[in-house]
Design a protein around this motif. Structure first.
Motif, mmCIF file in Angstrom:
data_model
loop_
_atom_site.group_PDB
_atom_site.id
_atom_site.type_symbol
_atom_site.label_atom_id
_atom_site.label_comp_id
_atom_site.label_asym_id
_atom_site.label_seq_id
_atom_site.Cartn_x
_atom_site.Cartn_y
_atom_site.Cartn_z
ATOM 1 N N MET A 150 0.805 -1.171 -0.221
ATOM 2 C CA MET A 150 0.018 0.435 -0.259
ATOM 3 C C MET A 150 0.896 1.586 -0.516
ATOM 4 S SD MET A 150 -3.239 0.979 2.576
ATOM 5 C CE MET A 150 -3.901 2.276 2.332
ATOM 6 N N GLY A 151 0.339 2.450 -0.744
ATOM 7 C CA GLY A 151 1.561 3.170 -1.251
ATOM 8 C C GLY A 151 1.435 4.456 0.244
ATOM 9 N N ILE A 152 2.013 5.635 0.625
ATOM 10 C CA ILE A 152 2.206 6.308 1.134
ATOM 11 C C ILE A 152 1.223 7.628 0.769
ATOM 12 C CG2 ILE A 152 3.354 7.895 2.815
ATOM 13 C CD1 ILE A 152 5.649 5.739 3.224
ATOM 14 N N LYS A 153 0.211 8.182 1.124
ATOM 15 C CA LYS A 153 -0.390 9.703 1.007
ATOM 16 C C LYS A 153 0.427 10.464 0.572
ATOM 17 C CE LYS A 153 -4.488 6.944 0.430
ATOM 18 N NZ LYS A 153 -4.614 6.534 -0.877
ATOM 19 N N LEU A 154 0.691 12.063 -0.235
ATOM 20 C CA LEU A 154 1.274 12.771 -0.120
ATOM 21 C C LEU A 154 0.002 14.141 -0.024
ATOM 22 C CD1 LEU A 154 5.095 11.962 -1.683
ATOM 23 C CD2 LEU A 154 4.029 11.662 0.598
ATOM 24 N N GLU A 155 0.130 15.443 0.140
ATOM 25 C CA GLU A 155 -0.162 15.789 -0.092
ATOM 26 C C GLU A 155 0.418 17.329 -0.981
ATOM 27 O OE1 GLU A 155 -2.768 19.921 1.503
ATOM 28 O OE2 GLU A 155 -3.389 18.062 1.603
ATOM 29 N N VAL A 156 0.741 17.441 -2.659
ATOM 30 C CA VAL A 156 1.462 18.240 -2.766
ATOM 31 C C VAL A 156 0.665 19.085 -3.798
ATOM 32 C CG1 VAL A 156 3.955 18.590 -4.703
ATOM 33 C CG2 VAL A 156 3.128 16.078 -3.321
ATOM 34 N N ASN A 157 0.372 20.695 -3.089
ATOM 35 C CA ASN A 157 0.777 21.578 -3.229
ATOM 36 C C ASN A 157 -1.226 21.165 -4.068
ATOM 37 O OD1 ASN A 157 2.902 22.361 -3.636
ATOM 38 N ND2 ASN A 157 2.744 21.523 -5.681
ATOM 39 N N GLY A 158 -1.651 20.809 -2.301
ATOM 40 C CA GLY A 158 -3.131 20.365 -2.138
ATOM 41 C C GLY A 158 -3.705 19.465 -3.448
ATOM 42 N N ARG A 159 -3.042 18.426 -4.463
ATOM 43 C CA ARG A 159 -3.045 17.886 -4.569
ATOM 44 C C ARG A 159 -2.774 16.817 -3.864
ATOM 45 N NH1 ARG A 159 -1.200 16.205 -11.185
ATOM 46 N NH2 ARG A 159 -0.991 13.897 -10.370
ATOM 47 N N ALA A 160 -3.392 15.247 -3.751
ATOM 48 C CA ALA A 160 -2.977 14.188 -3.515
ATOM 49 C C ALA A 160 -2.881 12.985 -4.147
ATOM 50 C CB ALA A 160 -4.433 12.963 -2.941
ATOM 51 N N ILE A 161 -0.964 12.227 -3.498
ATOM 52 C CA ILE A 161 -0.337 11.263 -4.640
ATOM 53 C C ILE A 161 -0.015 10.672 -3.939
ATOM 54 C CG2 ILE A 161 -0.083 13.401 -6.336
ATOM 55 C CD1 ILE A 161 2.576 12.807 -5.282
ATOM 56 N N GLU A 162 0.327 9.130 -3.976
ATOM 57 C CA GLU A 162 0.851 8.348 -3.733
ATOM 58 C C GLU A 162 2.395 8.183 -3.953
ATOM 59 O OE1 GLU A 162 -0.582 4.430 -3.602
ATOM 60 O OE2 GLU A 162 -2.801 4.724 -2.855
ATOM 61 N N ALA A 163 2.998 7.470 -2.346
ATOM 62 C CA ALA A 163 4.546 7.640 -3.090
ATOM 63 C C ALA A 163 4.112 5.885 -2.523
ATOM 64 C CB ALA A 163 5.382 8.498 -2.095
ATOM 65 N N VAL A 164 5.168 4.937 -2.905
ATOM 66 C CA VAL A 164 6.621 4.363 -1.920
ATOM 67 C C VAL A 164 6.999 4.370 -1.351
ATOM 68 C CG1 VAL A 164 7.393 2.134 -3.294
ATOM 69 C CG2 VAL A 164 6.273 3.139 -4.627
ATOM 70 N N LYS A 165 7.444 3.729 -0.369
ATOM 71 C CA LYS A 165 8.210 4.150 1.105
ATOM 72 C C LYS A 165 9.538 3.775 0.420
ATOM 73 C CE LYS A 165 8.579 2.762 6.038
ATOM 74 N NZ LYS A 165 8.103 2.442 7.270
ATOM 75 N N GLY A 166 10.203 4.735 0.594
ATOM 76 C CA GLY A 166 11.891 5.022 0.708
ATOM 77 C C GLY A 166 11.794 5.355 -0.404
ATOM 78 N N GLU A 167 11.546 6.286 -1.636
ATOM 79 C CA GLU A 167 11.784 6.228 -2.382
ATOM 80 C C GLU A 167 11.605 8.242 -2.105
ATOM 81 O OE1 GLU A 167 8.666 6.249 -5.560
ATOM 82 O OE2 GLU A 167 6.989 7.335 -4.488
ATOM 83 N N THR A 168 12.330 8.543 -3.048
ATOM 84 C CA THR A 168 12.963 10.030 -2.877
ATOM 85 C C THR A 168 11.377 11.020 -3.346
ATOM 86 O OG1 THR A 168 13.673 10.702 -5.175
ATOM 87 C CG2 THR A 168 15.079 10.047 -3.498
ATOM 88 N N ILE A 169 11.324 12.318 -2.143
ATOM 89 C CA ILE A 169 10.091 12.490 -2.582
ATOM 90 C C ILE A 169 10.507 13.618 -4.417
ATOM 91 C CG2 ILE A 169 9.539 15.777 -2.625
ATOM 92 C CD1 ILE A 169 10.108 15.355 0.025
ATOM 93 N N LEU A 170 11.258 13.709 -4.992
ATOM 94 C CA LEU A 170 11.551 14.063 -6.069
ATOM 95 C C LEU A 170 10.574 12.659 -7.008
ATOM 96 C CD1 LEU A 170 12.543 15.866 -8.973
ATOM 97 C CD2 LEU A 170 15.064 14.868 -8.039
ATOM 98 N N PRO A 200 14.038 10.720 1.533
ATOM 99 C CA PRO A 200 13.096 9.470 0.977
ATOM 100 C C PRO A 200 11.526 9.863 2.018
ATOM 101 C CG PRO A 200 14.929 8.910 3.204
ATOM 102 C CD PRO A 200 14.937 10.473 2.759
ATOM 103 N N ILE A 201 11.109 9.473 1.460
ATOM 104 C CA ILE A 201 9.343 9.203 2.363
ATOM 105 C C ILE A 201 9.695 7.695 2.684
ATOM 106 C CG2 ILE A 201 7.228 8.946 1.582
ATOM 107 C CD1 ILE A 201 7.989 10.562 -1.316
ATOM 108 N N GLU A 202 8.921 8.351 3.985
ATOM 109 C CA GLU A 202 8.915 7.391 5.112
ATOM 110 C C GLU A 202 7.231 7.350 6.038
ATOM 111 O OE1 GLU A 202 11.016 4.400 5.672
ATOM 112 O OE2 GLU A 202 12.636 6.435 4.488
ATOM 113 N N ASP A 203 6.815 8.773 5.776
ATOM 114 C CA ASP A 203 5.613 8.632 6.125
ATOM 115 C C ASP A 203 4.885 9.394 5.445
ATOM 116 O OD1 ASP A 203 5.413 7.453 8.821
ATOM 117 O OD2 ASP A 203 6.817 8.345 10.133
ATOM 118 N N SER A 204 3.896 10.001 5.630
ATOM 119 C CA SER A 204 2.489 10.698 5.337
ATOM 120 C C SER A 204 3.240 12.133 5.026
ATOM 121 C CB SER A 204 1.137 11.059 5.381
ATOM 122 O OG SER A 204 0.710 9.672 5.200
#
Length: 202
Positions: A1-21, A66-70
């Motif tokens: 299951m992906g990690i939820k990110l909010e970027v500039n008000g938009r919701a996207i999913e990320a994979v744990k451990g990958e970079t924000i970029l 690295p992305i670890e949490d929302s």
């Protein structure tokens, strides 16, 4: 299951451990960077890809964070844009004033970043590089005065070619990219690998 990110008000999913970029690029969001290269380890050297992360006091380099949490992220806030503009202005401060005569004119990443950030004049004056052009190699003409210390050549030499022809030398205001013992390229272990055009952003 992906990690939820909010970027500039938009919701996207990320994979744990990958970079924000990486997460931003996969979701079609552009963040400028100079030092980041696909399939090579992140360095965070240029600081062009900084973003604002809620709850963190300082801006973070998206290429190496690295992305670890929302997270709640802002990629183009006033604070972020000011930091990027300052970074480019510092690079331009000691850069040669020969854009009209430079062969990279019109296909230069530094030039493009300046245009994107609406930089029209130099606010910061710096010391120009005294280094001479190295024409000793049959494959590469090296002009150290154009170097912006992004570290691409260092990483290509180490991680791809395993030759370590280039490396960082000295510190602070004296920091530069140099060959072993700071000798011309014809005295180095350069293999004329053909990566120079890629390094220049062409």
């Amino acid at each position: 299951m992906g990690i939820k990110l909010e970027v500039n008000g938009r919701a996207i999913e990320a994979v744990k451990g990958e970079t924000i970029l990486t997460a931003l690029n996969r979701n079609g969001m552009h963040v400028p960077t100079i030092c980041s290269m696909k399939d090579l380890s992140p360095s965070g050297a240029c600081r062009m890809c900084v973003v604002e992360v809620e709850g963190r006091e300082n801006l973070v380099p998206s290429c190496s964070f690295p992305i670890e949490d929302s997270l709640k992220i802002r990629t183009h806030s006033p604070r972020v844009l000011k930091a990027r503009k300052t970074n480019v202005e510092l690079l331009l401060a000691s850069h040669p004033d020969d854009c009209l005569y430079c062969e990279r004119n019109g296909s230069c990443e530094l030039q493009s970043l300046s245009e994107d950030l609406n930089i029209r004049e130099r606010r910061i004056s710096g010391k120009k590089s005294p280094h001479q052009i190295d024409k000793s190699s049959p494959a590469i003409v090296r002009d150290p005065s154009k170097c912006i210390l992004c570290g691409r050549c260092v990483r290509i030499c180490e991680e791809v070619m395993s030759t370590s022809t280039f490396d960082f030398a000295h510190r602070g205001n004296e920091l530069k990219i140099a060959t072993t013992l700071d000798k011309p390229l014809n005295f180095s272990n350069c293999t004329a690998c053909g990566q120079s055009e890629y390094l220049a952003g062409g």
